[in-house]
Structure formats: C-alpha cells, structure tokens
Scaffold this motif. Structure first.
Motif, mmCIF file in Angstrom:
data_model
loop_
_atom_site.group_PDB
_atom_site.id
_atom_site.type_symbol
_atom_site.label_atom_id
_atom_site.label_comp_id
_atom_site.label_asym_id
_atom_site.label_seq_id
_atom_site.Cartn_x
_atom_site.Cartn_y
_atom_site.Cartn_z
ATOM 1 N N GLU A 1 21.753 -7.832 6.183
ATOM 2 C CA GLU A 1 22.316 -9.373 6.856
ATOM 3 C C GLU A 1 23.888 -8.899 7.152
ATOM 4 O O GLU A 1 24.616 -10.194 8.186
ATOM 5 C CB GLU A 1 21.894 -9.763 6.235
ATOM 6 N N ARG A 2 24.831 -8.380 6.381
ATOM 7 C CA ARG A 2 25.719 -8.269 6.862
ATOM 8 C C ARG A 2 26.642 -7.670 7.435
ATOM 9 O O ARG A 2 27.864 -7.510 7.911
ATOM 10 C CB ARG A 2 26.769 -8.360 5.217
ATOM 11 N N ARG A 3 25.878 -6.481 8.207
ATOM 12 C CA ARG A 3 25.707 -5.284 8.904
ATOM 13 C C ARG A 3 25.128 -5.721 10.139
ATOM 14 O O ARG A 3 25.913 -4.830 12.138
ATOM 15 C CB ARG A 3 25.423 -4.097 8.504
ATOM 16 N N VAL A 4 24.669 -6.577 10.491
ATOM 17 C CA VAL A 4 23.739 -6.538 11.267
ATOM 18 C C VAL A 4 23.159 -7.534 12.124
ATOM 19 O O VAL A 4 22.450 -8.463 10.994
ATOM 20 C CB VAL A 4 22.109 -5.679 11.532
ATOM 21 N N ARG A 5 23.149 -8.015 13.474
ATOM 22 C CA ARG A 5 23.308 -9.045 13.270
ATOM 23 C C ARG A 5 22.675 -9.599 15.256
ATOM 24 O O ARG A 5 23.493 -8.390 15.760
ATOM 25 C CB ARG A 5 25.264 -9.732 14.226
ATOM 26 N N ARG A 6 22.206 -10.276 15.208
ATOM 27 C CA ARG A 6 21.506 -11.111 16.609
ATOM 28 C C ARG A 6 22.443 -11.499 17.522
ATOM 29 O O ARG A 6 22.900 -13.050 16.501
ATOM 30 C CB ARG A 6 20.567 -11.580 16.257
ATOM 31 N N VAL A 7 23.100 -11.845 18.377
ATOM 32 C CA VAL A 7 23.911 -12.861 19.038
ATOM 33 C C VAL A 7 23.613 -13.013 20.434
ATOM 34 O O VAL A 7 24.596 -13.874 21.076
ATOM 35 C CB VAL A 7 25.218 -11.851 19.497
ATOM 36 N N GLY A 8 22.602 -13.092 20.599
ATOM 37 C CA GLY A 8 21.568 -13.373 21.764
ATOM 38 C C GLY A 8 22.789 -13.300 22.708
ATOM 39 O O GLY A 8 22.774 -11.747 23.291
ATOM 40 N N HIS A 9 22.085 -14.167 23.942
ATOM 41 C CA HIS A 9 22.513 -13.069 25.431
ATOM 42 C C HIS A 9 24.535 -13.704 25.239
ATOM 43 O O HIS A 9 25.114 -14.116 24.780
ATOM 44 C CB HIS A 9 22.186 -14.056 26.573
ATOM 45 N N CYS A 10 24.822 -12.385 26.665
ATOM 46 C CA CYS A 10 26.172 -12.014 26.040
ATOM 47 C C CYS A 10 26.091 -11.941 27.599
ATOM 48 O O CYS A 10 26.006 -11.279 28.315
ATOM 49 C CB CYS A 10 26.642 -10.578 25.521
ATOM 50 N N SER A 11 27.409 -12.943 28.140
ATOM 51 C CA SER A 11 27.624 -12.840 29.530
ATOM 52 C C SER A 11 28.821 -11.888 30.013
ATOM 53 O O SER A 11 28.996 -12.266 31.579
ATOM 54 C CB SER A 11 27.770 -14.720 30.109
ATOM 55 N N ASP A 12 29.316 -12.112 28.988
ATOM 56 C CA ASP A 12 30.905 -10.872 29.342
ATOM 57 C C ASP A 12 30.627 -9.688 28.918
ATOM 58 O O ASP A 12 30.952 -8.756 28.216
ATOM 59 C CB ASP A 12 31.492 -11.222 28.599
#
Length: 407
Positions: free
Chosen positions: A276-287
C-alpha cells in the motif's frame, strides 16, 4: 512483411495560400475525445488541417480534449458517435449524411468501428471520399467479430499506425491490400522535451502522488484495464521489495473508465502483497511530460499487442528509460537486444506477462550509472525524433486527403 508504403520524412506544411486543402472541409468521427492515442491523433490532425487553411470538423460525443480541439482551430460537432445500438446507428447514418451536406464536407475520416460503419454508409450515399485509421489490434476471435472489425479496412485509404498493424490488416482483411498506407503515430517533441518541463510541474506531481523525496518512481501510464499489465507490475514490485528494494514507488496513472471490478482486483492484490505504501493508483494525469520526467523508469508491460505504443515513444523523447513487453509494434518503437547491440539499446523488452523478467529489467535500468543513463537518453531521443515526429504524421495524413480529393 508488407508491401505497403511507409510514411516519409517530416516536411513543413505549405502556406495556407498554396496548400491543396485550403478551403476544404474534413470531418473526423470518433466516439469521444476523452483520452488515448486515437483521440489525441484526431486533435493533432485537426490542428494540421487548420494550419493548412482547411475546416477541421470532429463529430463526437465530447470529452476532456474538446477544449484543446477548439483552441487549436478544430470545430466540435456534438454527435452520438459512441452508440453501438443497430437502430441508433441506422439513424446516425441519416444524421451524419445531413450534417455532411449542411457543412459541405469534402472527406470523412473514421477512427473507431461503430462510427466507421455509420460513416461508410453515409459517404457511400453521398459519394464522398472515406478514410479509416486502424488504431488497435481489435479482438477478432469469431467470424462475426472479424466482420465488425472489417469496417476499419473499408476506407478508400486505410491508414495503419505501424507496420505491425499493416501486417495485421493484411492477415485479416486481404481485400484492403492495395489501399493500406502506414502512417506512424506522431509525438509533439516540443512538448515532450525535458527542457520544456519546469521543476515546479514535476514537484507538484510528486506531491499529488504522495511520493517521498528519496523515492524513485516507476510509472505505468494507461487506462486501468487488464491487458495494460498493471497486475504484472504489482507482482514485479513485490519481487523487488522481497529482493531488498526499499526506495521505489510504483505509480499507476490512468482512468478506470467504469471498470470497478478490475480496480477492486488491483487494490486487493496491492493489499495482499503489503504494498500500500509503494504502489498507488493516481487516476488520470493531464501532464504526461511532467509525469515522465518525474519517473526514473516508464513501464509498458502490456499482455496483449500494442498497435503502436505511444507511451514508449513519449518516454524516450523525455529521456526516460522504458521497459516494455516484446510484442505488437513495440520492436518498431524501442530498440533492444538481440535486434541491436546492448550499447545501442533505447530501452528494455521483456516477455509479456513475465513479472520476474520485468522486475529484473527494472532493477537493471535503476542501476544505470549517470553517464550510461545520459547516453541511453540521447540515443532514445534521436531514435524517436527520426521516426515518430508529429510533423511527419500530420503531413502524411494530409497527403492522403490531398490524393483522394485530387482524384
């Protein structure tokens, strides 16, 4: 190997006073303009048409790229292009034909299967030139599905976005043999350039992602769907952790697009592995230029063939090492042994679905000395500039339009 014509070198567009498309109207049709290679290409071609003095119409349901389309001179025509309902598609034929007459459309270009069937019927009724772009590998496991896909090979010109795609079209739809034109997906190297990204953009993304200052990032950009290989990367992250890696964060950047079940599976896999502290879902990235510059490595561990591989090209343009699955069009975009000598590689290619191989390649790339990483970045940037420029894609596509309209 195909016998189709490969796209030419980049050329500058003629002035609007002399360009053959000046005063012409071209309509592209695509389900939406949310995100993805086909959507981005539609916007890029609309901009090229506008610069050539043509009217660039895009019939689509909408999406986050509509504002950019309009800012670049394209015209959004709200249209229910995503519908796959047969009755709705039949009604759409009449709607599109009426739209083409009202807007004095000279040529229609379809970028997805359902709207391509609509466009095929409308253009045949109006006797307009019809172009298709075969953007994906498309599931073709049944006769019915193969027939549905075949519309993408029924254009007066069929654009394949890679040599791999051209071979795929020939294997499945041999009737299109003499109408295929390879136009590689192009990248805007003015936007995807390290010098074009300020440090504040990179810092903002790292903060938004919750990455610690000491952590290096492995980035997987792509919508959350099984064949993009997120599960393979999560397993590679576990293997690297178990082997002693403590300083790497793994970022999954992409929309779920309604795949809530798959998102739950990813979260369960992450939790079960204690990541959990190493793999993250961050959603759409516009940049994306800043996202890639923030990354130590970009991973593209697809488990099904990529018809082109836009992310790998963009990462190489940013000078970021890439690790990709060795299938589909990847050998055209990323150079690696045994195709080239180790000293000439621009990235790493691994067997699809092989988490241990992915972990090993990531570790090798992370271990590069600064001088070796700099040399890799220079080779990679030069490689993609030579073969995958936005100018070449736009000019080759506009050449297709000119040839059909001239006829």
């Amino acid at each position: 190997m195909t016998t189709t014509l490969r796209s030419g070198a980049p050329l500058s567009l003629p002035s609007t006073e002399t360009h053959p498309l000046s005063g012409r109207t071209v309509l592209q049709i695509i389900p939406d303009l949310e995100a993805g290679g086909a959507e981005r290409t539609a916007v890029d071609i609309a901009e090229g048409l506008t610069e050539a003095g043509a009217r660039a119409l895009v019939a689509t349901e909408g999406g986050r790229l509509v504002a950019e389309l309009q800012a670049k001179g394209g015209i959004w025509l709200p249209f229910p292009a995503a519908s796959k309902n047969p009755l709705a598609m039949a009604m759409n034929v009449r709607k599109l034909a009426r739209l083409c007459r009202q807007e004095h459309v000279d040529l229609v270009h379809a970028r997805s299967r359902a709207p391509a069937w609509v466009a095929l019927a409308a253009t045949r009724a109006l006797k307009l030139p019809f172009v298709t772009t075969y953007h994906g590998s498309y599931n073709s496991r049944s006769v019915v599905k193969n027939h549905y896909n075949s519309v993408m090979a029924r254009g007066d010109v069929v654009i394949a976005n890679s040599a791999y795609t051209a071979d795929l079209i020939l294997a499945r739809h041999s009737f299109a043999r003499d109408r295929i034109r390879i136009v590689n997906r192009g990248t805007d190297f003015s936007a995807f350039a390290p010098a074009a990204v300020g440090p504040e953009r990179v810092s903002a993304l790292r903060r938004a992602w919750g990455v610690e200052p000491h952590q290096r990032i492995v980035l997987l950009p792509g919508r959350l769907t099984g064949w993009k290989g997120q599960k393979v990367l999560i397993e590679a992250a576990r293997l690297m952790r178990d082997a002693g890696d403590e300083d790497t964060a793994f970022i999954l950047a992409g929309d779920p697009q309604g795949r809530d079940g798959y998102v739950r599976e990813l979260d369960e896999q992450i939790a079960k592995a204690g990541l959990e502290r190493r793999v993250r879902r961050v959603g759409h990235c516009s940049d994306m230029p800043a996202a890639m510059l923030a990354a130590a490595i970009v991973a593209v561990p697809s488990t099904e063939p990529e018809a082109f591989g836009r992310v790998a090209v963009e990462a190489q343009a940013m000078g970021v090492p890439v690790v990709v699955s060795d299938l589909g069009a990847v050998p055209e975009t990323v150079l690696a042994p045994p195709q080239v000598a180790p000293s000439e590689r621009t990235g790493w290619r691994i067997p699809p679905g092989d988490a241990p191989a992915l972990a090993a390649a990531l570790q090798e790339a992370l271990a590069l000395r600064p001088s070796a990483r700099d040399a890799l970045a220079r080779r990679a940037r030069l490689h993609v500039e030579r073969h995958f420029s936005l100018a070449a894609m736009v000019n080759d596509t506009l050449d297709v339009y000119c040839a059909l309209l001239g006829r």
